[in-house]
Design a protein around this motif. Structure first.
Motif, short mmCIF file in Angstrom:
data_model
loop_
_atom_site.label_atom_id
_atom_site.label_comp_id
_atom_site.label_asym_id
_atom_site.label_seq_id
_atom_site.Cartn_x
_atom_site.Cartn_y
_atom_site.Cartn_z
N MET A 1 0.84 -1.17 0.00
CA MET A 1 0.00 0.00 0.00
C MET A 1 0.89 1.24 0.00
SD MET A 1 -3.09 0.80 2.56
CE MET A 1 -3.82 2.38 2.63
N SER A 2 0.56 2.19 -0.84
CA SER A 2 1.38 3.40 -0.94
C SER A 2 1.05 4.38 0.18
CB SER A 2 1.18 4.06 -2.30
OG SER A 2 -0.14 4.49 -2.41
N LYS A 3 2.00 5.24 0.44
CA LYS A 3 1.83 6.24 1.48
C LYS A 3 0.99 7.39 0.92
CE LYS A 3 4.53 8.93 4.69
NZ LYS A 3 5.87 9.32 5.12
N LEU A 4 -0.02 7.82 1.66
CA LEU A 4 -0.89 8.90 1.22
C LEU A 4 -0.25 10.26 1.45
CD1 LEU A 4 -4.31 7.64 2.62
CD2 LEU A 4 -3.48 7.49 0.28
N VAL A 5 -0.60 11.22 0.61
CA VAL A 5 -0.14 12.59 0.78
C VAL A 5 -1.35 13.44 1.15
CG1 VAL A 5 1.80 12.41 -0.80
CG2 VAL A 5 -0.40 13.08 -1.69
N THR A 6 -1.10 14.48 1.94
CA THR A 6 -2.16 15.39 2.35
C THR A 6 -2.13 16.62 1.46
OG1 THR A 6 -2.04 14.61 4.62
CG2 THR A 6 -3.10 16.74 4.26
N ILE A 7 -3.27 16.97 0.90
CA ILE A 7 -3.39 18.12 0.02
C ILE A 7 -4.30 19.14 0.68
CG2 ILE A 7 -4.14 18.94 -2.24
CD1 ILE A 7 -3.58 16.04 -3.23
N THR A 8 -3.84 20.39 0.73
CA THR A 8 -4.61 21.47 1.34
C THR A 8 -4.94 22.48 0.25
OG1 THR A 8 -3.38 21.18 3.40
CG2 THR A 8 -4.60 23.24 3.13
N SER A 9 -6.23 22.77 0.09
CA SER A 9 -6.66 23.77 -0.88
C SER A 9 -7.51 24.81 -0.17
CB SER A 9 -7.44 23.12 -2.02
OG SER A 9 -8.55 22.42 -1.51
N LYS A 10 -7.49 26.03 -0.71
CA LYS A 10 -8.25 27.12 -0.10
C LYS A 10 -9.12 27.75 -1.17
CE LYS A 10 -7.87 30.74 3.27
NZ LYS A 10 -7.02 31.28 4.30
N PHE A 11 -10.39 27.92 -0.86
CA PHE A 11 -11.35 28.46 -1.81
C PHE A 11 -11.60 29.94 -1.55
CE2 PHE A 11 -11.94 24.05 -2.35
CZ PHE A 11 -12.50 23.88 -3.60
N TYR A 12 -11.52 30.71 -2.64
CA TYR A 12 -11.74 32.16 -2.60
C TYR A 12 -12.88 32.52 -3.54
CZ TYR A 12 -7.10 32.53 -0.48
OH TYR A 12 -6.01 32.41 0.35
N ASP A 13 -13.59 33.62 -3.22
CA ASP A 13 -14.58 34.14 -4.16
C ASP A 13 -13.92 35.17 -5.07
OD1 ASP A 13 -14.38 36.46 -2.64
OD2 ASP A 13 -16.37 36.28 -1.75
N LYS A 14 -14.71 35.80 -5.95
CA LYS A 14 -14.15 36.75 -6.91
C LYS A 14 -13.50 37.96 -6.24
CE LYS A 14 -17.20 35.64 -10.71
NZ LYS A 14 -18.23 36.12 -11.63
N SER A 15 -13.96 38.31 -5.05
CA SER A 15 -13.40 39.48 -4.36
C SER A 15 -12.15 39.14 -3.55
CB SER A 15 -14.46 40.10 -3.45
OG SER A 15 -14.79 39.21 -2.40
N GLY A 16 -11.77 37.86 -3.50
CA GLY A 16 -10.56 37.47 -2.79
C GLY A 16 -10.78 37.01 -1.36
N SER A 76 0.92 14.97 -6.23
CA SER A 76 2.26 15.20 -5.71
C SER A 76 2.56 16.68 -5.52
CB SER A 76 3.31 14.56 -6.62
OG SER A 76 3.12 13.16 -6.62
N THR A 77 1.61 17.55 -5.88
CA THR A 77 1.78 18.99 -5.70
C THR A 77 1.93 19.30 -4.22
OG1 THR A 77 0.39 19.39 -7.62
CG2 THR A 77 0.70 21.23 -6.11
N LEU A 78 2.94 20.09 -3.87
CA LEU A 78 3.17 20.44 -2.47
C LEU A 78 2.16 21.48 -2.01
CD1 LEU A 78 7.06 20.69 -2.46
CD2 LEU A 78 5.64 18.78 -1.69
N SER A 79 1.61 21.27 -0.82
CA SER A 79 0.67 22.22 -0.24
C SER A 79 0.69 22.06 1.28
CB SER A 79 -0.74 21.99 -0.77
OG SER A 79 -1.23 20.73 -0.36
N SER A 80 0.22 23.09 1.95
CA SER A 80 0.12 23.06 3.42
C SER A 80 -0.88 24.13 3.83
CB SER A 80 1.48 23.35 4.07
OG SER A 80 1.87 24.67 3.78
N SER A 81 -1.17 24.21 5.10
CA SER A 81 -2.08 25.25 5.59
C SER A 81 -1.53 26.64 5.33
CB SER A 81 -2.35 25.09 7.09
OG SER A 81 -2.99 23.85 7.33
N GLU A 82 -0.20 26.78 5.40
CA GLU A 82 0.43 28.06 5.17
C GLU A 82 0.55 28.39 3.67
OE1 GLU A 82 2.10 25.63 7.08
OE2 GLU A 82 1.14 26.39 8.89
N HIS A 83 0.62 27.35 2.83
CA HIS A 83 0.76 27.53 1.38
C HIS A 83 -0.21 26.59 0.65
CE1 HIS A 83 4.28 29.99 2.06
NE2 HIS A 83 4.74 29.04 2.86
N PRO A 84 -1.52 26.86 0.77
CA PRO A 84 -2.50 25.96 0.13
C PRO A 84 -2.57 26.20 -1.38
CG PRO A 84 -3.62 27.83 1.11
CD PRO A 84 -2.16 27.94 1.48
#
Length: 87
Positions: A1-16, A76-84
């Motif tokens: 079984m492969s090791k899972l990676v955690t992906i963090t994404s942040k959603f913004y509206d049109k105004s930022g 495999s894209t790098l992400s974190s809470s500080e750099h989602p």
């Protein structure tokens, strides 16, 4: 079984401003199995995936009838809470 990676994404509206409690899901490209959640109070959507797979991130705006693919990324894209991944 492969090791899972955690992906963090942040959603913004049109105004930022980040979007809270948005219905979001992730799935591997060409797969029907989905991971359904809502964005948290900071607009973050965090999920895990196998490395080096194409992942679709889908969202359902409040007045929409169905989910729409908003971004396709390599898990495999790098992400974190500080750099989602910004969406």
């Amino acid at each position: 079984m492969s090791k899972l990676v955690t992906i963090t994404s942040k959603f913004y509206d049109k105004s930022g401003r980040y979007i809270r409690n948005l219905k979001v899901k992730s799935r591997y490209q060409n797969s029907s199995r989905e991971n359904l959640k809502k964005t948290d109070t900071d607009g973050l959507f965090v999920f895990q995936a196998s490395p080096n797979r194409m992942v679709e991130i889908l969202a359902k705006p409040p007045k929409a009838s169905d989910y729409t693919v908003v971004k396709v990324i390599n898990s495999s894209t790098l992400s974190s809470s500080e750099h989602p991944i910004k969406i």
